[in-house]
Each structure stands twice: as C-alpha cells, then as structure tokens.
Design an enzyme around this catalytic site. Structure first.
Site, short mmCIF file in Angstrom:
data_model
loop_
_atom_site.label_atom_id
_atom_site.label_comp_id
_atom_site.label_asym_id
_atom_site.label_seq_id
_atom_site.Cartn_x
_atom_site.Cartn_y
_atom_site.Cartn_z
CB SER A 244 -0.95 -0.03 1.20
OG SER A 244 -1.92 0.98 1.12
CG ASP A 565 -6.48 -3.18 -4.28
OD1 ASP A 565 -7.16 -2.14 -4.27
OD2 ASP A 565 -5.31 -3.22 -3.84
CG HIS A 618 -5.51 -2.25 -0.39
ND1 HIS A 618 -4.65 -2.04 -1.45
CD2 HIS A 618 -5.03 -1.49 0.63
CE1 HIS A 618 -3.72 -1.18 -1.10
NE2 HIS A 618 -3.92 -0.82 0.16
#
Length: 663
Positions: A244, A565, A618
């Site tokens: 991320s 995602d 995610h």
C-alpha cells in the site's frame, strides 16, 4: 464545559453545597443534557462502545473455539485443504536465502504513547493505534487529541510523543484476529526465515516521508538494517516487500539513500544495485487513489458515505451533537502522509472531462480463468453494443446529471477567485475546527458552482478548501509529470515519491514487481451534493442516492467503480510496471526489469474460511496463497521469469496504451 476537559477532574472541583446539587443532577440524568442534547463525549462513548462490545463478543466467541475447529470442520465440508505455501515449498526443497524487509502501509502499523497530556495518564507505551483500540472508546476525545499532529508543522504537538511500535509485531496483526503480515511471516518461517533475516521497517505513517527521517531517523535505520542483513547473510541482496502506501515510502527511500547528505542518506548512486535483489510491491498506489480526494474533501469514502446515509444520527445529527466526521477530518487533515496518495499525473493519466483510459469498461463483466496476457486482453477489452460510457475523468461531479453531460453542456463558474464569506459556524465549533469554517457560505457555493473536477483541477479545489493542509503537503509531495528529469529541482525530496517526477536507481540487476488484486469494484469517481446546513458541519457529502441502475451499473451509492482491489484502481497499481518503467525509459534509464502479477479475486466459499486464501482485496491479499508463493520463490532465489513473467487478468495493457506520456 470544554469538549476536551477531563470530566473526572471537573467533578472533584465541586464545593460541598455544589456537590449535593451535582449528585442530584447526576442521578436524574440532567447533567448529561446540554441545551436538550447529549454531550459529544457521551454520544461518542455510547456509539464507539457499542461497536467495541460487538467486536469483543465476536472475538470472545472466536477465541472460545478449539484451535483446530475451523480446519477440521472445513475439511469435513470441502475435503482436505491444500498445504500452505510455506509447507508446499519446503517439501520442494526451498530454503531461506535472501533477507526480506517488510514495509507496511498507512494505518496498518501500531503506534504507542511515549508522552502525553493528563487525560492520557497511565498509557505510557500503550498502543493508541492498533491492538484492541481500547482507549478509543474509553476516552475518545483524548485519543483524537493525541493522534492528531500539529496543524502548522505536521509534527508532534506540544507535550505529546507517539512513536511507531518496533519489530515484527508492529504490523503482523492490525487488531486481534485481523492479520496483515502475520500469514506471510508464518509461511516464510516454514522455509527457515526468522527475525535475523526478516525485518519490519516500521515508521510513523501519519507524518510526511522525509519527516520520518527528520524526527525519528527512520530512513537511516532502514538503511543500516539492510546493510547489516546483506553483510550477515554473506552478501546476499535483500528482497523488499512494501504494501500500500509503503510502496510510495520505499520509492522515497530509494532516492533518499542515494542522495548526498544532509538531504539524503549519502549511500551513493550504486547503493540500490549493491543491496537490493527485488522490490515486490503489493497493492501499490503508484499514481495515487481517488479515495484520497474524497477522504480529504469530506472525510468520506464509499463505506462512510453509506453509513452516513443510513445512520446520520450517529455521525452528525445535532440531536447527539456527535460531530464524528468533523473530528475525523480534524485529525486526519493533520496527517501529511495522506497527501502522498492524491492522484498524480493530472488529466494525462486519469483522463479529462470527456475521456479516460478505462473508457468502455463494463462493470458486470466476468473475469477469465486463464492468465495468459494476450488472451485475457482480448477477452476483457471487447466492447458490448450497449456499454455505458462512464466519464471516469470527472473525479468529482456535483449532481448525477453533471456526471453524464458532455462538457460543452455544463455551465461552470470558476471558484479560484471566489471571495470566501464570513464563517457560518458559531463559536462552539472551535473544538472541531476544520478549514471549511473559514470558507463561509460564499466559498462553499463557489465550489459547488464549478460543477465538475478532474485530477488536474482537484488540486486547485483542495488548495481552496484546505489551504493550510495543502501548504504543508506541497512542501513534501508533488503530483505532476516532469518535463526534464535532469532539472536540478527534481533533486528535492518532495519529488521522490512521485514515479512521474523521478528516476529509478541505476540498478539494472534489480527487479520490480507490481502485485495486486483484480476483480473487485473499486472507487474511481464520485457524485457529490451540498450537505444540509448546521453547526460545525462539513458542507459537502457523497450523494448516496445517485445510482446508475441497470443502465449504468458502474454507479452505485454515489460512487463510480472500476476494476481494482477495492482500494487501488488497476491504472494506479499497474501503469508504471506495464509502460512507465517497462524497458529503458526516461523514468527507468538503467532498464530495471518490471513484472505485473495480478491475482483474480475469489471470495471465501464459506465463513469457516475466514478472509480466504484467494482474496484480491487490498489487505486480505496478504493471505493470498498464490501471492505468498510468488514472494517465497523470489526470496529463495527465483526471478520474475522463473515465476512465468507477467500474469494479467485486466485491461491494464490496453488502458496504458491510451495514456499519451513521453517516455
């Protein structure tokens, strides 16, 4: 009574006659009333307490089960479970080889208190972020005060020090039972990894990337640990695994480590070539995410907007005087790191008023089962005759009809020179102050009258509605496209996390992977409306009544969706490795090899599978067996070619070709 005053201290200051009156009021409940409303503290405690009670109940029930219960019940229903990747690869003879470094993303790393105000008494070195979040519902406003940073400097407020938790425990679990890195760590341990060759590069994810070095020397610690791991492993280079926002943080690190002191780490132009085998980016928002805009603009994303429409009394109804979103905005707007994820590249990357790279995307289409790049491209890029043309380039539209009109039909009034009127918020708002309270009715109206905002104009929008926030952010982050990367200005750290304004290191032997989930509707653009007026309110909100129905299924609850995602759209996660860095380009002058590895989302078959082993979401992708296997193979010595090269299910190659960017 001040919203931040410690209530216990207030009780102790009563004189004896006052105290009798105080007890009487307390017993009949009138003390908790303030002009006929609950106090903010009571409302917050009640709401958050309900959520936490439910969480603790579910956690208790889960922990009460025998350890093997989910596995043997699942096997009885579905048959024998496959071996975890670590077990499977250990049987194949794979062993630990290259040291690995984990770089967590925003909010997933634990933060603990080292110094605080009186209301935080007894919390020394206790987690304020991560773990059970006990202090959030015990003393919510004290928690907000301590989690906020200084609104001028973006660093610690006076008398408060919160620092990142260190070690693998910093981000193995976000909360009890909710893994982040734990599954990957456990599988790596199966082939011989342990703490001496695994390192969690924890950092304070709230502050700007360069300020993690200024305040905590975090970048220097990462550099030293990598050098130690290479030296102690006999010269074996390190595999970096960012997730991320950690992807952007490590981009910044690679420029910092090579740059001369004092701005950089002084490692020299060959440091990355000497120390890094591969960078395996998971769910990387290389080019930003649209939900960063909605978060900064109205403290919302899809889920918050839905909750706001279904239960507004919990979030902002004046009956409760709760002002939850205002407190969230006040806190998160002091976190400079959030500005690293504002979309980069403007209209060139994200599209304009009447075009976008993802034009023709069908929200109801099914994913192909094979992973051949060419076949999946052909299958997924076919247009149906009745495909609705969504104008994804319009990140924010005020009104559903505005989102559909051709740009020539939209009457717009430029907001940039609008005069901000007197504040409509009264003096009680000082405790939940946001910059909207300085705009006045005139400024709010001007924003709505501009009608539609693209990735280019949204920067001007944020500068208009949040000038202090963006002044800090502009000193640390950039969002443009470089004309000449040899220009000396790009040596400044503000450009280091923008892949469109910096060069990759001179490390031709290194490999870069972009690994992300596909097949989940992901936020791409928003329909907004003006909020009903009120004290201390946020004047804009996502219009959850805007729905495309069967004619435009990409629009649901005021949000236009695209493939991704659930957090990062494919365009942001994939473009740089597909085109921007593919081969020798001006952004990748040494020709570092890049690979795309997409993981087609498959939800768990039943509740007993937890978050699943094939998820592309995610965070849940961190437990995806296929992704974990790819990482372990590379850590054990494999290359991108050994993995099979690119693995693609989406239209990323076609979409990337539509972006006209000088390479």
């Amino acid at each position: 009574m001040s919203i931040l005053r410690h209530r216990k201290g207030t009780e102790n200051k009563k004189t004896e006659p006052e105290y009798e009156e105080f007890k009487e009021k307390k017993s009949n409940g009138s003390l908790r009333k303030r002009r006929g409303r609950w106090s903010c503290v009571d409302g917050c405690c009640w709401f958050v307490g309900c959520i936490c009670c439910i969480w603790w109940l579910l956690l208790f029930l889960y922990n009460a089960m025998p350890a093997s219960f989910p596995q043997y019940v699942t096997e009885a229903i579905t048959g024998p479970l496959p071996d975890p990747p670590g077990v499977k690869l250990a049987k194949e003879g794979l062993r630990a080889k290259h040291p690995v470094v984990f770089v967590p993303g925003i909010v997933t790393g634990g933060l603990e208190l080292w110094e605080g105000h009186q209301c935080a008494e007894g919390l020394f070195r206790k987690r304020l972020w991560g773990g059970t979040f006990g202090e959030l519902y015990k003393r919510p406003l004290c928690w907000v005060e301590h989690m906020s940073l200084d609104n001028e400097t973006g660093l610690d407020p006076s008398g408060i020090r919160i620092r990142p938790v260190s070690g693998l425990v910093a981000a193995d679990y976000f909360a009890p039972g909710y893994f982040v890195w734990a599954v990957l760590i456990a599988n790596l341990a199966r082939i011989g990894y342990e703490e001496k060759n695994m390192y969690m590069a924890a950092y304070d994810w709230r502050i700007s990337f360069q300020n993690t070095e200024v305040r905590d020397q975090t970048l220097s610690r990462i550099k030293s640990n990598i050098e130690l791991m290479v030296a102690s492993s006999g010269g074996k280079k390190v595999v970096i695994i960012p997730h991320s926002m950690g992807v952007l943080y490590f981009l910044h690190f690679m420029k910092w480590v090579e740059a001369p002191a004092p701005m950089g780490g002084g490692g020299g132009s060959d440091w990355c070539a000497k120390h890094l085998k591969a960078v395996m980016n998971i769910g990387g928002p290389f080019l930003g995410v649209p939900k960063a805009v909605s978060g900064l603009f109205s403290a919302e994303a899809k889920d918050i907007a839905a909750a706001r429409s279904m239960a507004p009394s919990f979030l902002e109804n004046e009956m409760f005087n709760f002002q939850t979103l205002q407190h969230v905005m006040r806190m998160t707007r002091t976190w400079d790191s959030t500005m690293s994820m504002i979309p980069k590249g403007g209209d060139t990357i994200w599209g304009g008023l009447d075009w976008s790279p993802e034009e023709g995307h069908e929200c109801n289409e099914k994913k192909p089962k094979n992973n051949s790049t060419q076949t999946s491209e052909n299958d997924r890029t076919r247009k149906s005759a009745n495909a609705t043309r969504v104008k994804y380039g319009r990140l924010i539209s005020f009104g559903k009809h505005v989102a559909d009109l051709h740009s020539s039909e939209i009457e717009r009034i430029d907001f940039r020179d609008a005069l901000k009127g007197k504040s409509h918020a009264n003096s009680t708002c000082r405790d939940v102050w946001t910059e909207y309270h300085d705009m006045g009715i005139g400024g709010v109206k001007a924003v709505a009258d501009y009608k539609v905002y693209t990735a280019g104009s949204v920067l001007d929008l944020l500068h208009f509605v949040a000038p202090k926030l963006m002044k800090r952010g502009s000193a640390h982050f950039s969002y443009g496209i470089a004309d000449d990367l040899d220009d000396k200005k790009y040596e400044h750290y503000k450009y280091w996390s923008n892949p469109l304004e910096t060069k990759l290191p001179n490390a031709p032997g290194m490999e870069i992977f972009s690994m992300y989930g596909v097949g989940i509707p992901t936020e791409r653009a928003y329909v907004y409306k003006l909020s009903p007026g009120g004290d201390c309110y946020i004047p804009f909100q996502i219009d959850t009544s805007a729905d495309g129905g069967s004619e435009s299924p990409c629009l649901k609850g005021g949000v236009f969706h695209i493939d991704g995602d659930e957090t990062v759209p494919i365009l942001s996660a994939g473009y740089m490795c597909v085109k921007g860095w593919r081969g020798k380009t001006r952004f990748n002058p040494s020709g570092i090899r890049t690979f795309i590895r997409e993981y087609n989302h498959a939800p768990p078959a039943n509740l007993l599978e937890g978050r699943g082993t094939q998820s592309g979401a995610h965070v849940d992708i961190m437990g995806n067996f296929a992704l974990i296997e790819d990482i372990i193979r590379v850590a054990a010595g494999a290359t991108g070619e050994d993995l099979g090269g690119d693995q693609v299910y989406s239209g990323i190659f076609k979409w990337s070709e539509r972006i006209k960017l000088k390479l």
